[in-house]
Design an enzyme around this catalytic site. Sequence first.
Site, PDB file in Angstrom:
ATOM      1  N   LYS A 180       0.845  -1.205   0.000  1.00 49.56           N
ATOM      2  CA  LYS A 180       0.000   0.000   0.000  1.00 49.56           C
ATOM      3  C   LYS A 180       0.874   1.246   0.000  1.00 49.56           C
ATOM      4  O   LYS A 180       1.635   1.479   0.935  1.00 49.56           O
ATOM      5  CB  LYS A 180      -0.901   0.034   1.235  1.00 49.56           C
ATOM      6  CG  LYS A 180      -1.854   1.214   1.196  1.00 49.56           C
ATOM      7  CD  LYS A 180      -2.522   1.462   2.528  1.00 49.56           C
ATOM      8  CE  LYS A 180      -2.089   2.753   3.179  1.00 49.56           C
ATOM      9  NZ  LYS A 180      -2.285   3.969   2.392  1.00 49.56           N
ATOM     10  N   GLY A 233       6.959   5.147   8.016  1.00 49.66           N
ATOM     11  CA  GLY A 233       5.971   6.200   8.251  1.00 49.66           C
ATOM     12  C   GLY A 233       6.210   6.830   9.600  1.00 49.66           C
ATOM     13  O   GLY A 233       7.316   6.761  10.150  1.00 49.66           O
ATOM     14  N   THR A 235       5.964   7.752  13.701  1.00 50.53           N
ATOM     15  CA  THR A 235       6.141   6.964  14.924  1.00 50.53           C
ATOM     16  C   THR A 235       4.793   6.575  15.545  1.00 50.53           C
ATOM     17  O   THR A 235       4.637   5.452  16.042  1.00 50.53           O
ATOM     18  CB  THR A 235       7.021   7.750  15.918  1.00 50.53           C
ATOM     19  OG1 THR A 235       8.324   7.855  15.328  1.00 50.53           O
ATOM     20  CG2 THR A 235       7.143   7.061  17.257  1.00 50.53           C
ATOM     21  N   THR A 237       1.910   6.031  14.001  1.00 52.71           N
ATOM     22  CA  THR A 237       1.364   4.916  13.209  1.00 52.71           C
ATOM     23  C   THR A 237       2.149   3.640  13.499  1.00 52.71           C
ATOM     24  O   THR A 237       1.565   2.555  13.611  1.00 52.71           O
ATOM     25  CB  THR A 237       1.434   5.238  11.692  1.00 52.71           C
ATOM     26  OG1 THR A 237       1.020   6.565  11.477  1.00 52.71           O
ATOM     27  CG2 THR A 237       0.575   4.294  10.878  1.00 52.71           C
ATOM     28  N   GLU A 255      10.413   1.655  10.103  1.00 51.55           N
ATOM     29  CA  GLU A 255      11.280   2.822   9.846  1.00 51.55           C
ATOM     30  C   GLU A 255      10.431   4.050  10.135  1.00 51.55           C
ATOM     31  O   GLU A 255       9.512   4.360   9.375  1.00 51.55           O
ATOM     32  CB  GLU A 255      11.748   2.828   8.386  1.00 51.55           C
ATOM     33  CG  GLU A 255      12.592   1.634   7.992  1.00 51.55           C
ATOM     34  CD  GLU A 255      13.881   1.537   8.778  1.00 51.55           C
ATOM     35  OE1 GLU A 255      14.371   2.579   9.246  1.00 51.55           O
ATOM     36  OE2 GLU A 255      14.371   0.420   8.954  1.00 51.55           O
ATOM     37  N   CYS A 289      12.873  12.048   6.070  1.00 52.74           N
ATOM     38  CA  CYS A 289      13.074  11.624   7.457  1.00 52.74           C
ATOM     39  C   CYS A 289      14.506  11.879   7.920  1.00 52.74           C
ATOM     40  O   CYS A 289      14.770  11.947   9.110  1.00 52.74           O
ATOM     41  CB  CYS A 289      12.727  10.150   7.598  1.00 52.74           C
ATOM     42  SG  CYS A 289      13.621   9.113   6.430  1.00 52.74           S
ATOM     43  N   GLU A 391       8.759  15.996  15.675  1.00 50.17           N
ATOM     44  CA  GLU A 391       9.073  16.045  14.241  1.00 50.17           C
ATOM     45  C   GLU A 391       8.119  17.010  13.534  1.00 50.17           C
ATOM     46  O   GLU A 391       6.904  16.883  13.661  1.00 50.17           O
ATOM     47  CB  GLU A 391       8.927  14.645  13.644  1.00 50.17           C
ATOM     48  CG  GLU A 391       9.381  14.559  12.209  1.00 50.17           C
ATOM     49  CD  GLU A 391       9.174  13.171  11.620  1.00 50.17           C
ATOM     50  OE1 GLU A 391       8.126  12.563  11.872  1.00 50.17           O
ATOM     51  OE2 GLU A 391      10.070  12.718  10.884  1.00 50.17           O
TER      52      GLU A 391
HETATM   53  P1  NDP Z   1       2.050   7.840   8.263  1.00 57.03           P
HETATM   54  O1  NDP Z   1       2.529   7.060   9.424  1.00 57.03           O
HETATM   55  O2  NDP Z   1       0.882   8.721   8.438  1.00 57.03           O
HETATM   56  O3  NDP Z   1       1.683   6.871   7.049  1.00 57.03           O
HETATM   57  C1  NDP Z   1       2.579   5.948   6.470  1.00 57.03           C
HETATM   58  C2  NDP Z   1       1.782   4.891   5.734  1.00 57.03           C
HETATM   59  O4  NDP Z   1       1.049   4.116   6.676  1.00 57.03           O
HETATM   60  C3  NDP Z   1       0.744   5.467   4.771  1.00 57.03           C
HETATM   61  O5  NDP Z   1       0.629   4.616   3.663  1.00 57.03           O
HETATM   62  C4  NDP Z   1      -0.507   5.449   5.632  1.00 57.03           C
HETATM   63  O6  NDP Z   1      -1.681   5.502   4.894  1.00 57.03           O
HETATM   64  C5  NDP Z   1      -0.324   4.134   6.354  1.00 57.03           C
HETATM   65  N1  NDP Z   1      -1.105   3.995   7.578  1.00 57.03           N
HETATM   66  C6  NDP Z   1      -1.700   4.952   8.323  1.00 57.03           C
HETATM   67  N2  NDP Z   1      -2.352   4.399   9.383  1.00 57.03           N
HETATM   68  C7  NDP Z   1      -2.145   3.059   9.317  1.00 57.03           C
HETATM   69  C8  NDP Z   1      -2.521   1.950  10.126  1.00 57.03           C
HETATM   70  N3  NDP Z   1      -3.257   2.088  11.238  1.00 57.03           N
HETATM   71  N4  NDP Z   1      -2.119   0.722   9.770  1.00 57.03           N
HETATM   72  C9  NDP Z   1      -1.360   0.560   8.678  1.00 57.03           C
HETATM   73  N5  NDP Z   1      -0.969   1.557   7.852  1.00 57.03           N
HETATM   74  C10 NDP Z   1      -1.345   2.804   8.177  1.00 57.03           C
HETATM   75  O7  NDP Z   1       3.310   8.625   7.731  1.00 57.03           O
HETATM   76  P2  NDP Z   1       3.339   9.708   6.565  1.00 57.03           P
HETATM   77  O8  NDP Z   1       2.797   9.122   5.309  1.00 57.03           O
HETATM   78  O9  NDP Z   1       2.729  10.956   7.113  1.00 57.03           O
HETATM   79  O10 NDP Z   1       4.905   9.887   6.340  1.00 57.03           O
HETATM   80  C11 NDP Z   1       5.671  10.759   7.072  1.00 57.03           C
HETATM   81  C12 NDP Z   1       6.385  10.030   8.193  1.00 57.03           C
HETATM   82  O11 NDP Z   1       7.200   9.003   7.647  1.00 57.03           O
HETATM   83  C13 NDP Z   1       7.329  10.938   8.942  1.00 57.03           C
HETATM   84  O12 NDP Z   1       7.193  10.712  10.332  1.00 57.03           O
HETATM   85  C14 NDP Z   1       8.707  10.489   8.482  1.00 57.03           C
HETATM   86  O13 NDP Z   1       9.732  10.728   9.397  1.00 57.03           O
HETATM   87  C15 NDP Z   1       8.472   9.039   8.272  1.00 57.03           C
HETATM   88  N6  NDP Z   1       9.506   8.501   7.375  1.00 57.03           N
HETATM   89  C16 NDP Z   1      10.458   7.662   7.909  1.00 57.03           C
HETATM   90  C17 NDP Z   1      11.480   7.180   7.111  1.00 57.03           C
HETATM   91  C18 NDP Z   1      12.508   6.248   7.657  1.00 57.03           C
HETATM   92  O14 NDP Z   1      13.156   5.585   6.859  1.00 57.03           O
HETATM   93  N7  NDP Z   1      12.698   6.145   8.948  1.00 57.03           N
HETATM   94  C19 NDP Z   1      11.577   7.564   5.690  1.00 57.03           C
HETATM   95  C20 NDP Z   1      10.514   8.427   5.254  1.00 57.03           C
HETATM   96  C21 NDP Z   1       9.513   8.872   6.080  1.00 57.03           C
HETATM   97  P3  NDP Z   1      -2.397   6.922   4.688  1.00 57.03           P
HETATM   98  O15 NDP Z   1      -1.506   7.713   3.814  1.00 57.03           O
HETATM   99  O16 NDP Z   1      -3.678   6.584   4.069  1.00 57.03           O
HETATM  100  O17 NDP Z   1      -2.552   7.517   6.074  1.00 57.03           O
END
Ligand code: NDP
Length: 487
Positions: A180, A233, A235, A237, A255, A289, A391
Amino acid sequence: MSQILSGMEIIHNYINGSLVAAKGGALLQNINPALGSSYSQLPDSDASDVHTASEAAQQAFKAWSHMPTQKRTAILLRIADLIDRDLDKLAMAECVDQGKPLKLAKAVDIPRASANMRFFAMAAEHFASESHLMEGEAINYTTRTPVGVGGCISPWNLPLYLFTWKIAPALATGCTVVAKPSELTPMTAFLFSKLCMEAGLPAGVLNIVHGLGSQVGQAIVSHPDIKAISFTGGTVTGRTIAATAAPLFKKLSLELGGKNPNLIFADCDFENAVSTSIHSSFSNQGEICLCGSRILVERSLYPKFVDEFVKRAKALKVGDPLDDQTRVGALVSEAHMKKVLSYIDLAKQEGGTVLCGGDRIIVPGRCAGGFFVEPTVIVGLDQYCRTNQEEIFGPVVTVAPFDSEEEAIKDANSNSYGLSTTLWTQNLTRAHRVAHQIKSGIIWINCWLLRDLRTPFGGMKQSGVGREGGWEAMRFFTEAKNVCIKL
Ligand code: NDP
């Protein structure tokens, strides 16, 4: 390409080798953040779509995991070549979907997506069993077999780059996948599904289900037949995902977020430190990130650094992501822009002084409705205020002075995150000494975002669990089995 810019292309799920609508038929709007308006639609899928995808992935698993490695590798390499062939189209799609400058998508995002596919395709050919001899007693060998169906969930900031970073090792090890992308940036994952079909990826090996995290993401994480979850994504989530997956004993790679320090000692190569810090602060609108959002500068250099850094931050062109001169594009969504602006307000309430930026920008012309925020530099805050603890994930950095190496290390470690740290000094001994004491999964010395895909990638503390990259990713998607034979 023009269809991506102006048309209302409807994105489809990719399930069992076909492009299909969500079973319920519902659609979500896909917004172009540089314009602030919808330009396409995507399936608003739910648990039943995930279930169908999971069944397809399970059915495809036997043939895919038993396929000779060279044959699997050849298909993955074909996908990599097709990404390269479609570089311009994919870069345009990423730019329109995410708001990033087209130039950046062309130079970084899309080339990295094909590099991910190629790297893990080749890794599969070198991934070997281990053997341990117990002299005169026994010999052990350890096989690694694919875990089964993997769930890959990725965020919106580097859409195809991070999507392929997860999918490639899963497919290379022989797993099949239900994936996804973020619902905010689904377009390149959709175009990628078409490339997989063109490359001859067998039906069901990769399934891409579009929709909301709370529906599709949650259904992937809780599905009993999906054995490993690779998530990038936020922290918050990540915590929800861990709570769901733990009782099911799934393998989990998380991550998560970062609040990365950028330590600048007075003996640094000044020009390099300033120019790279501009990149590490504002690239991709600060939505990486790994961006260094807390800049810590040795006091004797502090005034000179702040003057030069602010001068260059002010000079960055914010505007239409299609413009070649643009360095800072649009933030991904209106909600995210509001969140970033609310943190700038918070910084002021906490006593911070905004030296440049601080506001939304209305870009004249076609981007007047877009979600643009000026590169923002804030001083006068300690490391324990919320602005420096949480963040922000936008074009906002704080700068603060330090007086000693001990203080720099303490400030760098003063956060619940531990993803990456950048360190600027010409003193090699100090570089090693400080790096050793910093609690981050990744340390860059006199550089930033220099990536060797063989190295472990991931964070400590609340920045995640586990590591991606190289053998770490290949091991994550496989189960080890040790066989001990008495001699
Ligand atoms: P989110 O945590 O909001 O979402 C990440 C993904 O998870 C999206 O596809 C989201 O869908 C999905 N999601 C949301 N809720 C759930 C759930 N309950 N169960 C399963 N999947 C779910 O992050 P963002 O998209 O806002 O991305 C930004 C974040 O990602 C920042 O905190 C950033 O630091 C982190 N990041 C970390 C990296 C690393 O390597 N450590 C690299 C890049 C980013 P939907 O979009 O529909 O909400």
